[in-house]
Design an enzyme around this catalytic site. Structure first.
Site, mmCIF file in Angstrom:
data_model
loop_
_atom_site.group_PDB
_atom_site.id
_atom_site.type_symbol
_atom_site.label_atom_id
_atom_site.label_comp_id
_atom_site.label_asym_id
_atom_site.label_seq_id
_atom_site.Cartn_x
_atom_site.Cartn_y
_atom_site.Cartn_z
ATOM 1 N N CYS A 2 0.742 -1.256 -0.001
ATOM 2 C CA CYS A 2 0.212 -0.005 0.031
ATOM 3 C C CYS A 2 0.962 1.408 0.007
ATOM 4 C CB CYS A 2 -0.961 0.079 1.163
ATOM 5 S SG CYS A 2 -1.992 -1.101 1.419
ATOM 6 N N ARG A 27 4.130 -0.320 -4.569
ATOM 7 C CA ARG A 27 3.673 -1.018 -3.110
ATOM 8 C C ARG A 27 2.395 -1.681 -3.164
ATOM 9 N NH1 ARG A 27 6.989 1.660 0.608
ATOM 10 N NH2 ARG A 27 5.536 1.041 2.150
ATOM 11 N N TRP A 75 -2.745 -2.824 -1.662
ATOM 12 C CA TRP A 75 -2.234 -4.413 -1.579
ATOM 13 C C TRP A 75 -3.311 -4.843 -0.848
ATOM 14 C CZ3 TRP A 75 -0.653 -8.170 1.353
ATOM 15 C CH2 TRP A 75 -0.373 -9.527 0.719
ATOM 16 N N ASN A 101 -2.253 1.940 5.270
ATOM 17 C CA ASN A 101 -1.555 1.165 5.038
ATOM 18 C C ASN A 101 -1.143 0.282 6.264
ATOM 19 O OD1 ASN A 101 0.444 -0.772 4.138
ATOM 20 N ND2 ASN A 101 2.227 0.809 4.515
ATOM 21 N N GLY A 102 -1.395 -1.129 6.297
ATOM 22 C CA GLY A 102 -1.223 -1.939 7.470
ATOM 23 C C GLY A 102 -2.377 -2.767 7.908
ATOM 24 N N GLU A 484 17.692 -18.068 -6.010
ATOM 25 C CA GLU A 484 17.529 -16.949 -6.598
ATOM 26 C C GLU A 484 16.914 -16.871 -7.814
ATOM 27 O OE1 GLU A 484 16.543 -14.020 -5.384
ATOM 28 O OE2 GLU A 484 16.855 -12.662 -6.875
ATOM 29 N N LYS A 488 13.049 -15.626 -8.895
ATOM 30 C CA LYS A 488 12.897 -14.736 -10.173
ATOM 31 C C LYS A 488 12.001 -14.992 -11.184
ATOM 32 C CE LYS A 488 14.612 -11.132 -8.649
ATOM 33 N NZ LYS A 488 14.245 -11.614 -7.260
ATOM 34 N N GLU A 491 8.295 -15.428 -9.441
ATOM 35 C CA GLU A 491 7.756 -13.968 -9.313
ATOM 36 C C GLU A 491 7.272 -13.446 -10.605
ATOM 37 O OE1 GLU A 491 9.983 -11.709 -5.661
ATOM 38 O OE2 GLU A 491 11.349 -12.266 -7.450
ATOM 39 N N HIS A 507 19.031 -37.389 -3.971
ATOM 40 C CA HIS A 507 18.060 -37.836 -2.859
ATOM 41 C C HIS A 507 16.494 -37.367 -3.202
ATOM 42 C CE1 HIS A 507 21.656 -38.759 -0.758
ATOM 43 N NE2 HIS A 507 22.150 -37.505 -0.992
ATOM 44 N N LYS A 609 6.107 -4.921 -3.295
ATOM 45 C CA LYS A 609 7.522 -4.633 -3.152
ATOM 46 C C LYS A 609 7.805 -4.791 -1.608
ATOM 47 C CE LYS A 609 11.809 -3.078 -4.544
ATOM 48 N NZ LYS A 609 12.261 -4.257 -4.835
HETATM 49 C C1 G6P Z 1 9.080 -8.881 -1.051
HETATM 50 C C2 G6P Z 1 9.246 -8.738 -2.398
HETATM 51 C C3 G6P Z 1 10.789 -9.543 -2.529
HETATM 52 C C4 G6P Z 1 11.747 -8.840 -1.379
HETATM 53 C C5 G6P Z 1 11.077 -9.240 0.040
HETATM 54 C C6 G6P Z 1 12.031 -8.773 1.054
HETATM 55 O O1 G6P Z 1 8.405 -10.053 -0.731
HETATM 56 O O2 G6P Z 1 8.595 -8.962 -3.388
HETATM 57 O O3 G6P Z 1 11.214 -9.032 -3.819
HETATM 58 O O4 G6P Z 1 12.897 -9.715 -1.773
HETATM 59 O O5 G6P Z 1 9.911 -8.511 -0.106
HETATM 60 O O6 G6P Z 1 12.163 -7.351 0.937
HETATM 61 P P1 G6P Z 1 13.196 -6.545 1.719
HETATM 62 O O7 G6P Z 1 12.644 -5.004 1.259
HETATM 63 O O8 G6P Z 1 12.916 -6.714 3.265
HETATM 64 O O9 G6P Z 1 14.414 -6.844 1.064
#
Ligand code: G6P
Length: 614
Positions: A2, A27, A75, A101-102, A484, A488, A491, A507, A609
């Site tokens: 948000c 956000r 969000w 927000n929250g 990672e 990616k 996501e 395994h 984000k």
């Molecule tokens: C969210 C984002 C990720 C990010 C994670 C941690 O889930 O979608 O891309 O890695 O938060 O975010 P931060 O700001 O704590 O690194």
């Protein structure tokens, strides 16, 4: 999670609020809305979906000119992402507008109380109760800020609130507990935003808002108090990046721009942190060398991509400092009753500095008397404010939801920290540290090379764009790189992608390998504990079962060539630094793969984000 904007001044409030929302859309993008004070009343517009839908609504039904307004990009938590639940929410008289927000944790009880006293709710959100509570409170006090303070005292959970009131046309009030809010100071105008990106176009002078504080802005004044009306000390700062850093600058996606910025981001994280003879100075760190000498255990907590940076860092931390290091997902950490004491250093990694799971983890750690150091990219954000020490990554604003330059700069910052502890504790000689730093200084050039050679990866992504499942294998520091790479792709492309430790393949995971399955393999540099040889065996094993192998391997290593359908060459770097170059083609691959599928790369579905709920 948000985005929130507030404005009072001489400009068109709608223009300011909409440009702020555009910069905060990363956000959350389930809905967007604005409220403006107009001639003794309020006007609003709100629409489910991305900001584009609100743009269309405003074009179809323009709002009148106003100089006071608030806005929100959502969000969804409470209530479906539809028009009805979009913020702002109003009280029944239409005098008060609230964005939030929250999560207000005691909202059910407050809602029941309000309904029992005759209030009718128009939405399913937790937010709307704030408008109704304010409505009642304003019968007791004429002062909007007083009313907000009184309401905040009744709320539990996490909330940033921004409020405007038709009866106070030149005032916007904000409040925060646990979720972020910053103040932008202008000339004859003032701003509120979830982060400085909201107003960076208009001012770079910002004020941090602390926990449990209320801010009242008018065109000429900013007044900050606690929830009981007592004045508080404030910290002002000047933002060291400008609006161009928060724009796409000719790239199709923010993510592409941020991938491209990685050589600079890494260079900026290193800048000024060691002398030419390799002596590290981490001036802003706030932990004394004596305190660091006492550390006998390190626990790194983080979420998402930052947790993979932590997994990479663990290898270097233990190797260089000889201090045992654990990595824990922040959302799990405090629930397992971890054993902490004054000699435990908890390192929290967070690009945004606002991730609620990470924030709660550090609060827990500090209550247990551990020392907390955060590695963060966002100046003035909550996690560094609440840590004993901080190391900023200086990567510049990261706007695409999927983290790229955030990740590489986090790994580098962790390495600087590990080397600094090694220097303080004497677990590495000065010349050894200098030699490692020299290698790290070469990394931006290595990343640049991976960017320059990106076309082969993009071509590969086009070829593989029909795949529904892709695996990633790695060993040692290559294992978190595999995780990672898979994250990616999940996501951005919404397909099944998984990272495995190559040694674990036999395994279990090998059972999913079938004809034509693309498998990326990150091959460690030669000469370290036979890791290269063992990884080459893993490649053979999946190839023998029909997998299509895409092998990331350093220059000059031709052992893999007979078993690779596709080879991506990496510059020769020390083993611990390989993630800094090997991650780059995986980012490019995921970005191109998702583009081929027609997805919004910067704003993937269901994600946000900065996740400011637990
Ligand atoms: C969210 C984002 C990720 C990010 C994670 C941690 O889930 O979608 O891309 O890695 O938060 O975010 P931060 O700001 O704590 O690194």
């Amino acid at each position: 999670m948000c985005g929130i904007v507030g404005y009072v001044g001489q400009r068109s409030a709608l223009d300011v609020v909409m440009s702020g929302l555009r910069r905060l859309e990363y956000r959350g993008y389930d809905s967007a809305g604005v409220a403006l004070v107009d001639n003794g009343g309020l006007v609003t517009a709100k629409k489910a979906g991305k900001l584009l839908n609100l743009d269309a609504e405003l074009a179809a039904r323009p709002l009148p000119e106003s100089h006071t307004g608030i806005g929100h990009t959502r969000w969804a938590t409470h209530g479906a992402p539809n028009d009805r639940n979009a913020h702002p929410h109003l009280d029944e008289s239409g005098r008060i507008a609230v964005v939030h927000n929250g999560i207000i944790e005691n909202f059910a009880a407050l809602r029941a109380e309000l309904e029992a006293s005759g209030h009718e709710m128009q939405s399913d959100t937790d937010t709307e109760i704030v408008a109704h509570l304010l409505h009642d409170e304003l019968k007791r006090t004429p002062d909007l800020s007083d009313a907000v303070r009184a309401v905040c005292q009744r709320l539990e959970g996490a909330f940033t609130l921004v409020i405007c009131d038709a009866d106070h046309p030149d005032v916007v009030v904000g409040a925060r507990r646990n979720s972020p809010l910053v103040v932008g100071r202008g000339e004859g105008e003032n701003f509120l935003g979830s982060d400085v990106a909201a107003f960076i176009e208009f001012t770079r002078d910002a004020i941090e808002l602390g926990q449990d504080q209320v801010v009242t802005i008018t065109p000429t004044d900013v007044v900050i108090t606690d929830f009981f009306g007592e004045p508080v000390e404030t910290t002002e700062y000047h933002v060291d990046w400008d609006v161009s850093a928060a724009e796409k600058g000719g790239f199709e996606w923010f993510m592409l721009k941020e991938i491209d910025e990685q050589p600079q981001a890494v260079a900026d994280t290193l800048l000024g942190r060691h002398s030419s003879d390799g002596r590290l100075q981490l001036d802003e760190m706030r932990l004394s060398d004596d305190e660091l000498r006492e550390v006998d255990r390190i626990i790194v907590v983080a979420c998402g991509t930052a947790s993979y940076a932590a997994l990479v860092a663990k290898y270097a931390i233990e190797h260089w400092t000889r201090i045992p290091c654990e990595v824990e997902l922040a959302s799990e950490f405090r629930y397992r009753d971890p054993i902490l004491d004054r000699s435990t250093l908890v390192v929290a990694i967070s690009q945004s500095g606002e991730t609620m799971d990470t924030l709660m983890a550090i609060r827990y750690a500090r209550r247990q008397k551990a020392r907390v150091l955060s590695i963060c990219n966002t100046n003035g954000s909550t996690i560094p404010r609440e840590s004993d020490a901080v190391l900023y990554t200086h990567a510049g604003p990261e706007i695409a939801v999927a983290s790229t330059k955030g990740f590489l700069s986090q790994v580098v910052a962790c390495y600087l920290l590990a080397l600094y502890i090694a220097q303080v504790k004497g677990t590495k000689y000065g010349d050894e540290i200098a030699a490692i730093l020299q290698e790290i200084e070469k990394i931006p050039a290595g990343i640049q090379r991976m960017l320059d050679e990106g076309d082969q990866v993009r071509k590969l992504a086009t070829e593989l764009a029909g795949s529904r499942s892709i695996l990633f294998l790695g060993r040692h520091v290559g294992y978190p790189v595999a995780l990672e790479g898979a994250l990616k792709l999940k996501e951005l492309a919404y397909i099944h992608a998984e990272g495995f430790a190559a040694g674990e393949l036999k395994h279990g995971p090998i059972a999913v390998v079938e004809e034509g399955l693309p498998v990326f393999v990150i091959v460690p540099p030669k000469g370290r504990d036979q890791l290269q040889e063992k990884t080459v065996s893993s490649i053979q094993e999946v190839r023998a079962r029909g997998a299509r192998t895409i092998v990331l391997v350093e220059d000059g290593d031709d052992d893999v060539v007979p078993y690779a359908d596709h080879v991506i060459r990496l510059p020769k770097v020390p083993t611990l630094l390989q993630p800094l170059v090997a991650t780059v083609p995986l980012q490019i691959f995921a970005c191109e793969f998702a583009s081929q599928l027609g997805h919004d790369v910067d704003q993937p579905r269901n994600l946000a984000k900065s996740v400011t709920v637990e």
